[in-house]
Design a protein around this motif. Structure first.
Motif, PDB file in Angstrom:
ATOM      1  N   GLN A  24       0.811  -1.223   0.000  1.00  0.00           N
ATOM      2  CA  GLN A  24       0.000   0.000   0.000  1.00  0.00           C
ATOM      3  C   GLN A  24       0.837   1.263   0.000  1.00  0.00           C
ATOM      4  O   GLN A  24       0.439   2.291  -0.544  1.00  0.00           O
ATOM      5  N   ALA A  25       2.036   1.174   0.596  1.00  0.00           N
ATOM      6  CA  ALA A  25       2.880   2.373   0.680  1.00  0.00           C
ATOM      7  C   ALA A  25       3.307   2.869  -0.693  1.00  0.00           C
ATOM      8  O   ALA A  25       3.676   4.039  -0.855  1.00  0.00           O
ATOM      9  N   ALA A  26       3.273   1.998  -1.706  1.00  0.00           N
ATOM     10  CA  ALA A  26       3.742   2.378  -3.036  1.00  0.00           C
ATOM     11  C   ALA A  26       2.619   2.543  -4.042  1.00  0.00           C
ATOM     12  O   ALA A  26       2.882   2.834  -5.217  1.00  0.00           O
ATOM     13  N   THR A  27       1.371   2.380  -3.629  1.00  0.00           N
ATOM     14  CA  THR A  27       0.271   2.422  -4.601  1.00  0.00           C
ATOM     15  C   THR A  27       0.173   3.771  -5.319  1.00  0.00           C
ATOM     16  O   THR A  27      -0.250   3.819  -6.478  1.00  0.00           O
ATOM     17  N   ARG A  28       0.570   4.819  -4.660  1.00  0.00           N
ATOM     18  CA  ARG A  28       0.483   6.132  -5.304  1.00  0.00           C
ATOM     19  C   ARG A  28       1.425   6.243  -6.500  1.00  0.00           C
ATOM     20  O   ARG A  28       1.308   7.155  -7.329  1.00  0.00           O
ATOM     21  N   TYR A  29       2.396   5.316  -6.581  1.00  0.00           N
ATOM     22  CA  TYR A  29       3.361   5.360  -7.671  1.00  0.00           C
ATOM     23  C   TYR A  29       2.991   4.409  -8.815  1.00  0.00           C
ATOM     24  O   TYR A  29       3.757   4.264  -9.770  1.00  0.00           O
ATOM     25  N   ILE A  30       1.837   3.775  -8.716  1.00  0.00           N
ATOM     26  CA  ILE A  30       1.393   2.860  -9.777  1.00  0.00           C
ATOM     27  C   ILE A  30       1.348   3.567 -11.139  1.00  0.00           C
ATOM     28  O   ILE A  30       1.791   2.990 -12.147  1.00  0.00           O
ATOM     29  N   PRO A  31       0.836   4.806 -11.227  1.00  0.00           N
ATOM     30  CA  PRO A  31       0.850   5.484 -12.545  1.00  0.00           C
ATOM     31  C   PRO A  31       2.244   5.603 -13.143  1.00  0.00           C
ATOM     32  O   PRO A  31       2.419   5.466 -14.363  1.00  0.00           O
ATOM     33  N   ASP A  32       3.262   5.855 -12.295  1.00  0.00           N
ATOM     34  CA  ASP A  32       4.637   5.964 -12.797  1.00  0.00           C
ATOM     35  C   ASP A  32       5.097   4.634 -13.394  1.00  0.00           C
ATOM     36  O   ASP A  32       5.747   4.598 -14.440  1.00  0.00           O
ATOM     37  N   ILE A  33       4.755   3.543 -12.697  1.00  0.00           N
ATOM     38  CA  ILE A  33       5.139   2.215 -13.191  1.00  0.00           C
ATOM     39  C   ILE A  33       4.403   1.911 -14.494  1.00  0.00           C
ATOM     40  O   ILE A  33       4.986   1.388 -15.450  1.00  0.00           O
ATOM     41  N   ALA A  34       3.110   2.259 -14.530  1.00  0.00           N
ATOM     42  CA  ALA A  34       2.306   2.018 -15.740  1.00  0.00           C
ATOM     43  C   ALA A  34       2.854   2.809 -16.927  1.00  0.00           C
ATOM     44  O   ALA A  34       2.878   2.317 -18.059  1.00  0.00           O
ATOM     45  N   ASN A  35       3.294   4.029 -16.687  1.00  0.00           N
ATOM     46  CA  ASN A  35       3.851   4.849 -17.770  1.00  0.00           C
ATOM     47  C   ASN A  35       5.124   4.222 -18.337  1.00  0.00           C
ATOM     48  O   ASN A  35       5.386   4.300 -19.543  1.00  0.00           O
ATOM     49  N   ILE A  36       5.906   3.641 -17.457  1.00  0.00           N
ATOM     50  CA  ILE A  36       7.129   2.965 -17.919  1.00  0.00           C
ATOM     51  C   ILE A  36       6.770   1.781 -18.807  1.00  0.00           C
ATOM     52  O   ILE A  36       7.388   1.545 -19.847  1.00  0.00           O
ATOM     53  N   LEU A  37       5.742   1.034 -18.417  1.00  0.00           N
ATOM     54  CA  LEU A  37       5.298  -0.110 -19.205  1.00  0.00           C
ATOM     55  C   LEU A  37       4.848   0.333 -20.603  1.00  0.00           C
ATOM     56  O   LEU A  37       5.155  -0.322 -21.608  1.00  0.00           O
ATOM     57  N   LYS A  38       4.154   1.448 -20.665  1.00  0.00           N
ATOM     58  CA  LYS A  38       3.579   1.893 -21.938  1.00  0.00           C
ATOM     59  C   LYS A  38       4.570   2.639 -22.832  1.00  0.00           C
ATOM     60  O   LYS A  38       4.316   2.828 -24.017  1.00  0.00           O
ATOM     61  N   ASP A  39       5.699   3.054 -22.272  1.00  0.00           N
ATOM     62  CA  ASP A  39       6.664   3.883 -23.007  1.00  0.00           C
ATOM     63  C   ASP A  39       7.543   3.003 -23.904  1.00  0.00           C
ATOM     64  O   ASP A  39       8.406   2.258 -23.437  1.00  0.00           O
ATOM     65  N   GLU A  40       7.341   3.082 -25.201  1.00  0.00           N
ATOM     66  CA  GLU A  40       8.072   2.245 -26.152  1.00  0.00           C
ATOM     67  C   GLU A  40       9.550   2.589 -26.227  1.00  0.00           C
ATOM     68  O   GLU A  40      10.345   1.807 -26.760  1.00  0.00           O
TER      69      GLU A  40
END
Length: 636
Positions: free
Chosen positions: A292-308
């Motif tokens: 839970q302490a890192a959930t606020r950073y999920i968008p950052d991780i998702a952006n890395i996944l989507k960045d070609e």
């Protein structure tokens, strides 16, 4: 700084398999976030078979027994056997026996620790291995690793363990394993936190040992939180091996909320394109450990996944991290699914997307049709397609309606063999619902066009069916009789039987017969499997005293032992038709027992002796004559 080579959009199969191996290896390590396969709860016949094998004269057979024992959950062994302490004592005796092969003693040290309190009194013996430099290094490594499984029972020996960590003359692996062990001693060890921290901070200490110290500290949670900055320094040190840097990130994550303030520092690794891609990717995986302490950073991780533009390995690990957040990251499922379906995306990243979807379980079930398209797409590398089947294994019964489709992939000879192997594994997860395809799996195992390593894995997958495969045991036993099938494939099929049910004597002779095949380097494994699958019964133990290449055969027999042995031999003979190698050895041993000068046969034994004579005269007149001679000299 170490650099990781960038791969083209069409990596070679060698690289793909290497990456798959590395990924699998990482998941095996204790500091990687992964779903551990729970250990099986043994049944009484399984433990009895193992214990019988521990008395065999071959050290290798004992080693196979330890390997099998290590696969079981031993905490509740009292529900299976009356005195687990007796088994622990047998293992300890093997551990202390210097004449026993060092690899077997190493396994004994590891297995003994799983008995915990039942084996606690043998702790001094294990510590002696740590201290004795004359003892083989591998034995000492495992002894150090085993200490941590004892928990509180080993707490009084913490000072001795700390000495190892500081002693540079002690092998690195022994020290590293001992360091990790400190984290398992509960409330008995916090007083030693400063000592562990000093090892972490000491730059003269090997970096791997320092990581293990960091990991040990993380297990103490809040009590060791003041040393988090020191772990962070390890993470940021470019001179430290990239794998160790990642280990530091994982150690930080184990602190949970106590280390949450350092998450931004960890995120910098993800965004720093100059940083090693291996570290960046693995740090992405470590972030999910914060929960839970890192959930606020999920968008950052998702952006890395989507960045070609981001390295494919980093994106793959980011995908894996998202899945660990569970429902908190569920809104990114469509993005992950789009990556899976996009043929322009690197095939490794698409594979990771499939794996990630699988971790969302039922939430991702609607993407199963896309998985099937992925599996059938021959333009996608086969190694990657085979990994995509993971989603089918994780979505549970939702995928049951697709069992016929999965079976069709198995039966389709035009489909790559690795993908067909994954289809076997998926089918085995459905157990009873897919058991009717076991004959198709056996046909796959016989296909010599398929690589033997693939067929071995498919054979072992049969074990996942467990009791659902019981009705097909005759099919599997017939498969084991077929010497046209590679011996290693047959061996894997025999190992699969260990999770299905105990074999009767008339069935276990088929296992034993395989040990006679010329040039079979695994004959001792077959010997162990005879003990195990036969449940270690008296009949099986009697059989193995004489058959299957024992190192020595009994030379002194009482009358009762002679009668018992010939009765077992008679049962075996009656069930060994077509097993010519076994029969040839059996004929020889029947004549040996009958002619044993220490056995004074009685007139009432004539029926038993005549039965053997009648059997032998049809196949081996010399051995038959030896039995006839005994009959002729019987006294009323």
């Amino acid at each position: 700084m170490l650099t990781t080579p960038r791969y083209s959009s069409k990596p070679s199969p060698f690289i793909l398999y290497a990456l798959a191996f590395i990924f699998s290896f990482l998941l095996c390590l204790p500091w990687v976030s992964a779903k551990e396969t729970p250990k099986l709860k043994p049944q009484d016949w399984q433990i009895n078979g193992i214990v019988a094998a521990l008395d065999d004269s071959y050290d290798e057979v004992k080693g196979y027994a330890f390997d099998k024992l290590a696969a079981y959950e031993l905490k509740d062994l009292k529900t299976v056997v009356k005195k687990p302490e007796d088994i622990a004592q047998k293992i300890a005796n093997i551990l202390k026996d210097e004449k026993v092969d060092f690899k077997v003693r190493r396994s004994a040290a590891y297995v003994l620790s799983n008995f915990k309190q039942a084996a606690a009194r043998y702790m001094p013996d294990i510590l002696n291995f740590l201290k004795d430099k004359k003892v083989d290094l591998d034995v000492r490594r495992n002894a150090a690793y085993a200490l941590r499984d004892f928990g509180q029972a080993a707490a009084r020996y913490i000072p001795d363990i700390l000495k190892f960590l500081k002693d540079e003359k002690v092998d690195l692996d022994v020290r590293r394993n001992a360091a990790e062990g400190l984290s398992e001693f509960g409330q008995a060890a916090p007083q030693y936190i400063p000592d562990i921290a000093n090892i972490l901070k000491d730059e003269k200490v090997d970096s791997n040992v320092r990581y293990s110290a960091a990991y040990a500290l993380s297990k103490f949670g809040q009590a060791a939180a003041r040393y988090i900055p020191d772990i962070l320094k390890l993470l940021k040190n470019e001179k430290v091996d990239s794998g160790v840097s990642y280990s530091g990130a994982v150690a930080l994550s184990k602190f949970g909320q106590a280390a949450a303030q350092y998450i931004p520092d960890i995120l910098k690794f993800l965004k720093d394109e100059k940083a090693d891609s291996y570290v960046r990717g693995n740090v992405a995986g470590a972030l999910s450990e914060f929960g839970q302490a890192a959930t606020r950073y999920i968008p950052d991780i998702a952006n890395i996944l989507k960045d070609e533009k981001v390295d494919s390995y980093v994106r793959r690990r980011a995908a894996g991290a998202l899945s660990e957040f569970g429902q908190a990251a569920a809104r990114y499922i469509p993005d992950i699914a789009n990556i899976l379906k996009d043929e322009k995306v690197d095939s490794n990243v698409r594979s990771s997307a499939a794996y990630t979807l699988s971790d969302f379980g039922q939430t991702a079930a609607r993407y199963i049709p896309d998985i099937f398209k992925f599996l059938k797409d021959e333009k996608v590398d086969s190694a990657v397609r085979s990994m995509a089947t993971v989603i089918l294994r994780n979505v549970g019964q939702t995928a049951a309606q697709y069992i016929p489709d999965i079976a069709n992939i198995l039966k389709d000879e035009k489909v790559d063999s690795y993908v067909r192997l994954r289809a076997v594994e998926v089918l085995s997860d459905f157990k009873q619902a897919a058991a009717r395809y076991i004959p198709d799996i056996l046909n796959f195992l016989k296909d010599e066009k398929v690589a033997s390593d693939v067929r071995r894995s498919a054979a072992y997958a049969l074990s996942n069916f467990k009791q659902a495969a019981a009705r097909y045991i005759p099919n599997i036993l017939n498969f084991l009789k077929d010497e046209k099938v590679a011996s290693d494939v047959r061996l894997s099929a025999a190992v699969a039987l260990t999770n299905i049910r105990k074999l009767e004597l008339k069935e276990v002779v088929i296992i034993l017969n395989n040990s006679y095949q010329p040039g079979n380097s695994e004959y001792l494994n077959w010997r162990f499997l005879t003990y195990f699958l036969g449940g270690g019964t008296e009949e099986v133990k009697t059989l193995l005293k004489w058959l299957g290449s024992p190192q020595v055969t009994p030379d002194k027999l009482s009358h009762d032992e002679g009668v018992k042995t010939l009765n077992v031999f008679l049962q075996t003979w009656n069930n060994s038709q077509g097993l010519e190698r076994l029969r040839n050895d059996l004929a020889k041993q029947i004549s040996e027992v009958a002619a044993n000068k220490n056995v004074f046969w009685k007139w009432q034994d004539i029926g038993l002796l005549q039965s053997h004579y009648s059997n032998l005269k049809k196949v081996n007149p010399t051995d038959a004559n030896a039995v006839q001679s005994v009959i002729n000299h019987l006294k009323y």
